[in-house]
Scaffold this active site. Structure first.
Site, PDB file in Angstrom:
ATOM      1  N   HIS A 373       0.730  -1.342   0.182  1.00  0.00           N
ATOM      2  CA  HIS A 373      -0.029   0.061  -0.076  1.00  0.00           C
ATOM      3  C   HIS A 373       0.961   1.268  -0.057  1.00  0.00           C
ATOM      4  O   HIS A 373       0.318   2.263   0.021  1.00  0.00           O
ATOM      5  CB  HIS A 373      -0.915   0.143   1.322  1.00  0.00           C
ATOM      6  CG  HIS A 373      -1.978  -0.903   1.063  1.00  0.00           C
ATOM      7  ND1 HIS A 373      -3.210  -1.044   0.855  1.00  0.00           N
ATOM      8  CD2 HIS A 373      -1.831  -2.370   1.829  1.00  0.00           C
ATOM      9  CE1 HIS A 373      -3.863  -1.755   1.005  1.00  0.00           C
ATOM     10  NE2 HIS A 373      -3.284  -3.057   1.768  1.00  0.00           N
ATOM     11  N   LYS A 566      -8.706  13.673   5.460  1.00  0.00           N
ATOM     12  CA  LYS A 566      -8.060  12.567   5.416  1.00  0.00           C
ATOM     13  C   LYS A 566      -6.972  12.554   6.341  1.00  0.00           C
ATOM     14  O   LYS A 566      -6.923  13.673   7.035  1.00  0.00           O
ATOM     15  CB  LYS A 566      -7.354  12.204   4.039  1.00  0.00           C
ATOM     16  CG  LYS A 566      -6.590  13.551   3.462  1.00  0.00           C
ATOM     17  CD  LYS A 566      -6.009  13.389   2.125  1.00  0.00           C
ATOM     18  CE  LYS A 566      -7.105  13.487   1.003  1.00  0.00           C
ATOM     19  NZ  LYS A 566      -7.296  12.695  -0.036  1.00  0.00           N
ATOM     20  N   ARG A 567      -6.106  11.708   6.796  1.00  0.00           N
ATOM     21  CA  ARG A 567      -5.015  11.742   7.723  1.00  0.00           C
ATOM     22  C   ARG A 567      -4.143  12.865   7.595  1.00  0.00           C
ATOM     23  O   ARG A 567      -4.093  13.170   6.090  1.00  0.00           O
ATOM     24  CB  ARG A 567      -4.304  10.589   7.785  1.00  0.00           C
ATOM     25  CG  ARG A 567      -4.709   9.210   8.713  1.00  0.00           C
ATOM     26  CD  ARG A 567      -5.190   9.690  10.064  1.00  0.00           C
ATOM     27  NE  ARG A 567      -4.228   9.898  10.782  1.00  0.00           N
ATOM     28  CZ  ARG A 567      -3.937   8.842  11.922  1.00  0.00           C
ATOM     29  NH1 ARG A 567      -4.531   8.022  12.043  1.00  0.00           N
ATOM     30  NH2 ARG A 567      -2.560   8.902  12.469  1.00  0.00           N
ATOM     31  N   LYS A 572       0.435  14.357   1.748  1.00  0.00           N
ATOM     32  CA  LYS A 572      -0.725  14.612   1.306  1.00  0.00           C
ATOM     33  C   LYS A 572      -1.201  16.105   1.202  1.00  0.00           C
ATOM     34  O   LYS A 572      -2.193  16.359   0.630  1.00  0.00           O
ATOM     35  CB  LYS A 572      -1.941  13.956   2.376  1.00  0.00           C
ATOM     36  CG  LYS A 572      -1.840  12.585   2.577  1.00  0.00           C
ATOM     37  CD  LYS A 572      -3.049  12.117   3.488  1.00  0.00           C
ATOM     38  CE  LYS A 572      -2.938  10.613   3.756  1.00  0.00           C
ATOM     39  NZ  LYS A 572      -3.301   9.568   2.802  1.00  0.00           N
ATOM     40  N   THR A 677      -8.656   6.737  -1.602  1.00  0.00           N
ATOM     41  CA  THR A 677     -10.074   6.126  -1.938  1.00  0.00           C
ATOM     42  C   THR A 677     -11.169   7.106  -1.563  1.00  0.00           C
ATOM     43  O   THR A 677     -12.269   6.863  -1.915  1.00  0.00           O
ATOM     44  CB  THR A 677     -10.419   4.815  -0.929  1.00  0.00           C
ATOM     45  OG1 THR A 677      -9.852   4.840   0.272  1.00  0.00           O
ATOM     46  CG2 THR A 677      -9.699   3.656  -1.470  1.00  0.00           C
ATOM     47  N   LYS A 681     -15.354   8.542  -3.189  1.00  0.00           N
ATOM     48  CA  LYS A 681     -16.260   8.450  -2.205  1.00  0.00           C
ATOM     49  C   LYS A 681     -16.816   9.821  -2.624  1.00  0.00           C
ATOM     50  O   LYS A 681     -18.135  10.270  -2.845  1.00  0.00           O
ATOM     51  CB  LYS A 681     -16.071   8.456  -0.870  1.00  0.00           C
ATOM     52  CG  LYS A 681     -15.477   7.110  -0.339  1.00  0.00           C
ATOM     53  CD  LYS A 681     -15.046   7.039   1.147  1.00  0.00           C
ATOM     54  CE  LYS A 681     -14.109   5.954   1.303  1.00  0.00           C
ATOM     55  NZ  LYS A 681     -13.372   5.810   2.338  1.00  0.00           N
TER      56      LYS A 681
HETATM   57  O1  RUG Z   1      -1.891   5.651   1.748  1.00  0.00           O
HETATM   58  C1  RUG Z   1      -2.422   4.691   1.365  1.00  0.00           C
HETATM   59  C2  RUG Z   1      -3.636   4.785   0.544  1.00  0.00           C
HETATM   60  O2  RUG Z   1      -3.285   5.401  -0.748  1.00  0.00           O
HETATM   61  C3  RUG Z   1      -4.362   3.847   0.089  1.00  0.00           C
HETATM   62  O3  RUG Z   1      -5.582   4.113  -0.669  1.00  0.00           O
HETATM   63  C4  RUG Z   1      -4.599   2.944   1.192  1.00  0.00           C
HETATM   64  C5  RUG Z   1      -5.731   1.588   0.771  1.00  0.00           C
HETATM   65  O4  RUG Z   1      -4.750   0.939  -0.099  1.00  0.00           O
HETATM   66  O5  RUG Z   1      -3.790   2.619   1.900  1.00  0.00           O
HETATM   67  C6  RUG Z   1      -3.103   3.700   2.513  1.00  0.00           C
HETATM   68  N1  RUG Z   1      -1.911   3.301   3.385  1.00  0.00           N
HETATM   69  C7  RUG Z   1      -0.838   3.066   3.306  1.00  0.00           C
HETATM   70  N2  RUG Z   1      -2.151   3.023   4.789  1.00  0.00           N
HETATM   71  N3  RUG Z   1      -1.007   2.716   5.384  1.00  0.00           N
HETATM   72  C8  RUG Z   1      -0.257   2.650   4.517  1.00  0.00           C
HETATM   73  C9  RUG Z   1       1.191   2.325   4.472  1.00  0.00           C
HETATM   74  O6  RUG Z   1       1.519   0.609   4.887  1.00  0.00           O
END
Ligand code: RUG
Length: 832
Positions: A373, A566-567, A572, A677, A681
């Site tokens: 991810h 978002k976080r 970001k 994601t 939405k």
């Molecule tokens: O930062 C990513 C997002 O871009 C992605 O949409 C989401 C689901 O695939 O995962 C997020 N993410 C990546 N959260 N933690 C990580 C690092 O491991």
């Protein structure tokens, strides 16, 4: 002993079979029964919270009947199952979802109204189940919804944290973290006190022989007990109800060690208990950041060991040969967090089941799939060899063996290349030595996937490039993320869902999101557009009320609502957004009152949590709030600009925010956001987006058309050169951004020292996230947004066209791709 009832007595069971309610009357009976018996209350003291509890219990009863049937049918037919291992499941609220998925919301609405309640108030009582940080955990939750809705035999496995993600409070403009104890009353889980697994930690490994075979025996150390808690996951418009199994930790031997207690050592017996409970006590609040804490590694092993024990136990019931394991079991690793499962399965097969290394390793690698991810180095997991040696001595030996055999094959393949061995080794030869979990996950899986096209390409050409050389390109694939339209449209935006259903031939589009394409016919239909616009306005009014209630600020629902939720993370780029807002404020201030009257009013809405230890992210939150304080109270500005920070952004707030946005911001530095994601939405709810060419924005553009999205900024392929130029060439800051910085420095938003670090990151520390490089294109693109919004007809046409083309982004499509290309599983439709 099988605890099954003998055939002659089964007739009595059949006669007394529990029937779930199917109408308002049936619901009312169940609801009142729960108020009067389970909750021991009555018509005289049933408040909204009690009504929520009783309603949930009535629905839980319905779910569990279906759950039983699904599980029985799966046990009987014994199909291949998929197990989704995720440290995070960001489920949000369950009641509304359960009502909608089993098609009984109307019954509940009528029933609750008969009994004196409004359904919205009852739904609003529920505490979010927030066992996740952000996109990764929410993706897991969307996947569970799709797996059940598509009738796939699937289980989720996770941890039952006592404390989910912290609650965020904003005090004097700063984030303050408060624990979120969510388990006080949780009607959605079933404790399974009979499903317990002993998990071993520490100890040592003894070599021995059994016959002529050398064996390794892991002994000593301590045992912690895992207890299963099951959460039923209802599919939409199907009886299939899958299971999410969450493990909770306890000291082995029950409440406390009676031996110690009887010896008068009460305190230490309680301390043992508390130490064991600590394992599942708290979710680590980091998103895209790994910190290498021992307790986190303990959590990971505790959870994968319990889950594998359960999976293997289920497989063994069928008395099949071990070689059939991969035909019966697919395990998906959601990120590297569950990578120890690879090692644990190998250990079970060789040490406990006595299989040969090679046979076991074939089974292991055919069973696992790994989803990556992120490419951010700070998020790639590594554990020190010393720590693993201490906590899991046998596992470290197995990791070394896996690495040895892997490197031997690489050496054969590339005989004259010593450097590749260093580069791909699972063990990084650093000080201290580290285990690279992503490499272990690749070596132990048969497929590796990224989560959007650009991201899947990037992992193949950057962090995993050598592995593509070694295994060939087929091991690497892409599955672009998706979202469930049930929660993110039908539940969050019921009026839009109704309107769409009226034009798409009913609600079937919720099961086949490509049916949204029928909306294209109505893009120019005046009546339809009018209704569409009315719904958006009503959703904005709903959000404006929430803002008023929580921040005290009045916002005008006719303004353009510009949202970034978002976080909070530098990649970001919420800092780019707030600098842009300051630029807008300064531009408005520079206008004459007559000129100002011509401007389009805007509300800039932010929301999101910063990891408690992420200082820069906290500075960004502080700046947003400081700007809001000044701008929102500036009489010259009035409604023309409002800056709002919504406290404690979570799933249930997202359900109010997404339907209310006109434009949302997905503005990460190109190449950093794996997918995103929330972009999906927002578009699905009839909002447009401003974004960079990053993650899934690129595929959204391809689907909806480039006229319907506002793209800006540098491309991923240029990022490296720009960063290099910042460090080694001359780095001039964008002139408009300099104006923003001087306003901050003049103290316009309070003492400027508070914001020095944010400015220094751009001016003096190489501007790693390219804020200055993208600033001009960002503000120019925002001007286009304003212009475009002035022409409401065109704007609405863009919104409707975009929604019509969003079919691809259903998590159903995504789960079908995993099922076909990675898991090789089929749906199982239950028969009565
Ligand atoms: O930062 C990513 C997002 O871009 C992605 O949409 C989401 C689901 O695939 O995962 C997020 N993410 C990546 N959260 N933690 C990580 C690092 O491991």
């Amino acid at each position: 002993v099988e605890a099954s009832i003998p055939e002659p007595q089964r007739e009595a069971w059949r006669r007394n079979k529990t029937q779930g309610f199917t109408d308002a009357e049936g619901f009312e009976k169940e609801m009142v029964r729960h108020v009067e018996t389970t909750l021991a209350r009555s018509v005289y003291n049933c408040d909204e919270n009690a009504a929520y509890s009783a309603t949930s219990l009535a629905f839980r009863d319905r779910l569990i009947l279906e759950w039983n049937k699904t599980q029985q049918s799966q046990t009987l037919k014994d199909p291949k199952r998929v197990y989704y291992l995720s440290l995070e499941f960001l489920m949000g609220r369950a009641l509304d979802n359960a009502m909608l998925n089993i098609g009984q919301k109307d019954s509940a609405k009528t029933g609750l109204s008969d009994l004196g309640f409004r359904i919205e108030d009852i739904i609003g009582q529920e505490h979010d189940a927030a066992l996740g940080n952000g996109g990764l955990g929410r993706l897991a939750a969307c996947f569970l919804d799709s797996l059940a809705s598509l009738n796939y035999p699937a289980w989720g496995y996770g941890l039952r944290y006592r404390y989910g993600i912290f609650k965020q409070e904003i005090i004097d403009g700063y984030q303050v973290e408060v624990p979120d104890y969510w388990l006080d009353f949780n009607p959605w889980e079933f404790p399974r006190h009979d499903v317990v697994v002993d998990i071993q930690f520490y100890g040592h490994v003894r070599k021995d022989t059994a016959g002529d075979k050398a064996v390794s025996i892991w002994e000593g150390g301590e045992i912690v007990q895992a207890t299963a808690y099951d959460v039923p996951i209802p599919g939409y418009d199907t009886p299939t109800t899958n299971n999410l199994r969450l493990w909770s930790s306890k000291a082995s031997g029950g409440e406390f060690d009676f031996q110690k207690f009887n010896n008068g050592d009460y305190e230490s017996s309680v301390a043992d208990q508390q130490r064991a409970e600590t394992i599942s006590a708290v979710l680590y609040p980091n998103d895209n950041l790994e910190r290498g804490k021992e307790l986190r590694l303990k959590q990971q092993y505790f959870w994968v060991a319990a889950s594998l024990y359960d999976i293997v136990r289920r497989f063994k019931k069928s008395k099949r040969d071990w070689k059939e394991f991969p035909q019966q079991v697919a395990i998906q690793l959601n990120d590297t967090h569950p990578t120890l499962a690879i090692v644990e399965l190998q250990r079970i097969l060789i040490d406990i089941e006595g299989l040969s290394w090679d046979f076991a390793w074939d089974i292991v690698t055919s069973t696992f799939g790994y989803t990556n991810h992120t490419v951010l180095p700070e998020a790639l997991e590594k554990w020190s060899v010393g720590l693993i040696q201490h906590l899991l001595p046998r596992h470290l030996q197995i990791i070394y063996d896996i690495n040895l055999f892997f490197l031997q094959t690489v050496e054969k393949q590339f005989p004259n290349d010593r450097d590749i061995l260093r580069r791909v080794s699972i063990i990084e030869e650093s000080q201290p030595k580290m285990v690279r979990m992503a490499f272990l996950a690749i070596v132990g899986s048969h497929k590796v996937n990224g989560v959007a096209e650009l991201h899947s390409d990037l992992i193949k050409t950057t962090i995993f490039r050598d592995f593509v050389e070694i295994y060939g390109p087929d091991k690497f694939t892409n599955v672009t993320n998706g979202i469930t339209p049930r929660r993110w449209l039908h539940q969050a935006n019921p009026r839009l869902s109704e309107l769409i259903a009226s034009k798409c031939g009913g609600k079937n589009y919720l099961k086949d999101l490509n049916e949204l394409s029928k909306l294209e016919e109505f893009v120019n239909d005046k009546e339809f557009r009018k209704e569409w616009a009315e719904i958006k306005y009503a959703n904005k009014v709903r959000l404006a009320k929430h803002i008023k209630n929580t921040t005290g600020v009045t916002v005008n629902p006719s303004s353009l609502f510009d949202v970034q939720v978002k976080r909070i993370h530098e990649y970001k780029r919420q800092q780019l957004n707030i600098f842009g807002v300051i630029h807008r404020y300064l531009s408005l201030k520079a206008l004459s009152p007559a000129e100002r009257k011509q401007q389009l009013p805007r509300v800039s809405i932010f929301g999101g949590k910063a990891a408690p230890g992420y200082w820069m992210a906290k500075q960004i939150i502080h700046l947003i709030n400081a700007v809001g304080k000044v701008v929102n109270n500036d009489p010259e500005i009035g409604d023309l600009l409002k800056v709002i920070f919504i406290e404690d952004y979570n799933v249930s707030k997202a359900e109010i925010i997404c339907p209310a946005s006109d434009i949302s911001e997905h503005i990460s530095t190109a190449g950093t956001e794996a997918s995103g994601t929330s972009n999906m939405k927002f578009v699905l709810n009839g909002g447009l987006i401003i974004g960079t060419c990053d993650g899934a924005n690129i595929e959204i553009t391809r689907e909806i058309g480039e006229n319907n999205i506002f793209l800006f900024g540098n491309l991923a392929e240029d990022v490296e050169d720009l960063r290099h130029a910042h460090t080694y060439g001359s780095h001039t800051i964008d002139s408009n951004l300099e104006k923003v910085f001087s306003a901050i420095e003049k103290g316009t938003f309070g003492p400027s020292e508070d914001f020095n670090a944010l400015m220094a990151a751009v001016r003096h520390h190489g501007d790693f996230y390219l804020v200055s490089d993208d600033f001009n294109s960002y503000i120019e693109t925002h001007k286009l947004v304003d212009e475009s919004y002035r022409n409401q007809d065109e704007w609405l046409a863009k919104c409707i066209t975009s929604v019509a083309r969003m079919g691809f982004f259903s998590s159903d499509r995504c789960i079908n791709e995993y099922a076909d290309e990675i898991w090789n599983i089929e749906p199982l439709v239950e028969q009565e």
